[in-house]
Design an enzyme around this catalytic site. Structure first.
Site: not given
Length: 639
Positions: A574-576
């Site tokens: 969910y976090h790039q």
């Protein structure tokens, strides 16, 4: 490919047969068209073609012989035979067959459980809690209907935390700002709260994007307001030890001089970050109870909300917040930017940067057949850590662009409880634990929990057979989990497919695998302490134990570590972050201390791509802070 072409009809027959194998007989007619439609959303044309070619080949004797070991077209197989084919693919030593199994199972499951139908009644899922409100849209957004050429001072690509904040700061300084957003504009009146609708309309590539080995699914927003429209409002400040590391890695003093802290303060005020709106959902309570019984750290999460009801409807806000309580970029910084004169274009996919006299001088975007050309004195790219490097690579930049990608590849331990948890309900995120965070110099995972609806939930629960997965989904309302969010040292890379679309390569290193293994073991202990009657690992097939007997958890822990995390587990990102990282040295970074490209003057990156390493916490507030600081500096230089 024409919809009535023989090749597509062959793919349809194959998908229908495989869906019967994955879901059981009787479901294929309602999922076949949805599965093929989801495949159309896959980012890379060549990867999409590979899957379709395999599906077509499976409808021939020769293709079936190669891919299944029997010269029998898959469309001829009984459901039990198709199920056995998918099971063999899952266990195959041949990576493309394992990937094909992952695609087939994931798309079939989400195509069934993400849509209204009898399955929702069977698992006790109520679906949308009424129709959307008749709330007027608050932004005047332009959609391209013809070829256009416009000029401005600054063009901002992307409208999420980075792009929205940058646009607001620049416009407030009196600059003429144009925002170009790839996604469409949808606000409260458009949020149907049907999971499949939100997946299609609000998420990048309809949630079909994954690493090239399909080991990690990449979840990112793609709409006006970007990920802030669909995220969980969690507003954790960047930990001080991370900022210390960022200063060492990047050589940028602003991370520890107080300058960046001041930017975090400013954006926190605008977003109304608070802990008064963090009433625990039942799934938060479950995790909190387990943590407290173990004597482990647990705390309240700060959230960017105003007027949040914190009831069962809140769990649907990953599908869009209907009451407007979520202080997304759409509701805050984009409104500020528009009030200061910024123009916002939606549905405009930026394809390349205009270069003039060795400087960035604008962007070219397209919507279908129409083209939007924006000429500007400066270009700010804030399209996210996947799309930002893709745009830069399409525009001829190289160096460190696309490298050093971090994903926070998350997984979980699952618990099955006697009473209903209804994991889709309640406050988006209200509790977390950093019990293991300080391990290995700050690279241990944190524990969180999030609302999960049945489309995504069905794909997250490992599939091993049609009957087994169906039985597990019948207990969906009684399942909860403790998510393991690692701060990854491993670094991947964004490259381009032949059609210019992003491809994501990423492999977990041994250190990250070990920390994830420890995290899952600890998360299982949390579920047991919370009263779970059964604890399941994320593996396929899962490692399962029933708490109670002496040594049960220890044996389970040993078995999960033996199963490993190099294969057999699907991670969710969910976090790039980090794919155009900041630093003073062009040999190790893509942008400088002012967020300007080392390669192209006038080009700035103001999103999570700039992170020097993984943040280790939900990155939204950090992105806002970076963009606020960088945009303020750019405004001073352009004014």
């Amino acid at each position: 490919m024409p919809s009535d072409s023989p090749g597509l009809r062959a793919a349809e027959r194959t998908v229908a047969a495989l869906a019967r194998g994955v879901l059981g007989d009787g479901y294929a007619p309602e999922v076949t068209a949805r599965t093929l439609a989801a495949l159309e959303g896959v980012a890379c044309r060549s990867e999409r073609a590979q899957v379709l070619n395999a599906l077509r080949a499976l409808d021939t004797r020769a293709g079936a012989l190669v891919l299944t070991g029997r010269p029998v077209p898959v469309s001829w197989l009984a459901p039990s035979e198709a199920e056995a084919v998918v099971q063999r693919w899952q266990r195959s030593a041949v990576a493309p067959l394992r990937r094909l199994a992952a695609v087939v199972t994931s798309l079939a499951l989400t195509s069934l459980y993400g849509h209204p139908g009898p399955e929702w009644d069977r698992i006790g899922y109520p679906g949308p809690l009424g129709p959307p409100p008749e709330t007027p849209r608050r932004l005047d957004v332009v959609e391209i209907e013809r070829n256009e050429r416009i000029t401005c001072d600054v063009v901002v690509v992307g409208s999420g935390a980075g792009g929205g904040c940058a646009a607001a700061v620049l416009a407030a300084a009196g600059l003429d700002v144009v925002v170009v957003e790839k996604g469409g504009y949808r606000a409260e009146r458009d949020f149907t709260h049907v999971e499949a609708d939100a997946t299609r309309d609000l998420y990048l590539y309809g949630m079909t994007l994954a690493t090239t080995d399909l080991a990690c699914r990449i979840i990112a927003g793609s709409t006006v307001g970007g990920g802030t429209v669909v995220n969980y409002t969690t507003s954790l400040r960047t930990p001080p030890f991370v900022l210390d590391e960022w200063r060492r890695v990047s050589g940028v003093d602003a991370f520890t001089s107080g300058e960046f802290d001041a930017a975090l303060d400013a954006v926190s005020r605008r977003l109304g970050v608070n802990t008064d709106s963090s009433a625990a959902s039942r799934r938060d309570e479950v995790m909190e109870q387990g943590l407290e019984k173990l004597g482990w750290h647990v705390d309240t999460l700060p959230r960017a909300v105003r007027g949040c009801t914190q009831d069962e409807a809140c769990g649907y806000c990953g599908l869009g917040c209907r009451i407007g309580a979520k202080q997304s970029s759409m509701r805050t910084f984009l409104e500020d930017a528009a009030a200061a004169g910024a123009r916002i274009f939606a549905g405009a996919d930026a394809r390349r940067i205009v270069v003039s006299e060795d400087r960035a001088a604008g962007v070219v975007a397209r919507r279908g057949r129409h083209r939007l050309t924006v000429h500007a004195r400066a270009v700010v790219v804030a399209a996210g850590a996947i799309e930002t490097p893709a745009l830069l690579l399409r525009s001829g930049l190289r160096g460190q662009v696309g490298r050093n990608l971090h994903l926070h590849p998350g997984t979980a331990a699952f618990g099955v409880f006697d009473d209903d948890v209804r994991v889709w309900e309640g406050t988006l995120q209200a509790r977390y634990s950093h019990e293991q965070r300080d391990r290995d110099g700050g690279y241990g995972p944190i524990f969180e929990t999030v609302p999960v609806h049945p489309g995504a939930g069905s794909a997250a629960l490992p599939w091993t057979s049609a009957a087994g997965h169906r039985a597990l989904m019948e207990r969906f309302g009684k399942i909860s989990f403790c998510a393991v969010l690692p701060r990854d040292e491993s670094a991947g890379r964004v490259t381009l497919g032949r059609d210019g679309s992003p491809r994501v390569s990423y492999v977990l290193g041994p250190g990250d695998r070990r920390r994830i293994a420890d995290g899952v073991v600890a998360a299982g202990k949390v579920m047991e302490a919370a009263g779970a009657r059964e604890v399941r690992s994320p593996h396929s097939p899962p490692v399962v134990y029933v708490p109670g007997p002496p040594g049960a958890h220890e044996r389970w822990a040993e078995d999960t570590r033996r199963a490993g995390y190099a294969a057999g587990v699907t991670f969710f990102s969910y976090h790039q972050m980090g794919s155009c990282r900041m630093g003073v040295d062009p040999a190790t970074s893509a942008i400088d201390a002012h967020h300007e490209s080392h390669e192209l003057r006038g080009l700035y990156v103001m999103d999570a791509s700039a992170f020097p390493t993984a943040s280790g916490v939900n990155p939204m507030l950090t992105i806002y802070g970076l963009a606020h600081r960088a945009a303020a500096g750019l405004a001073r230089r352009l004014s």
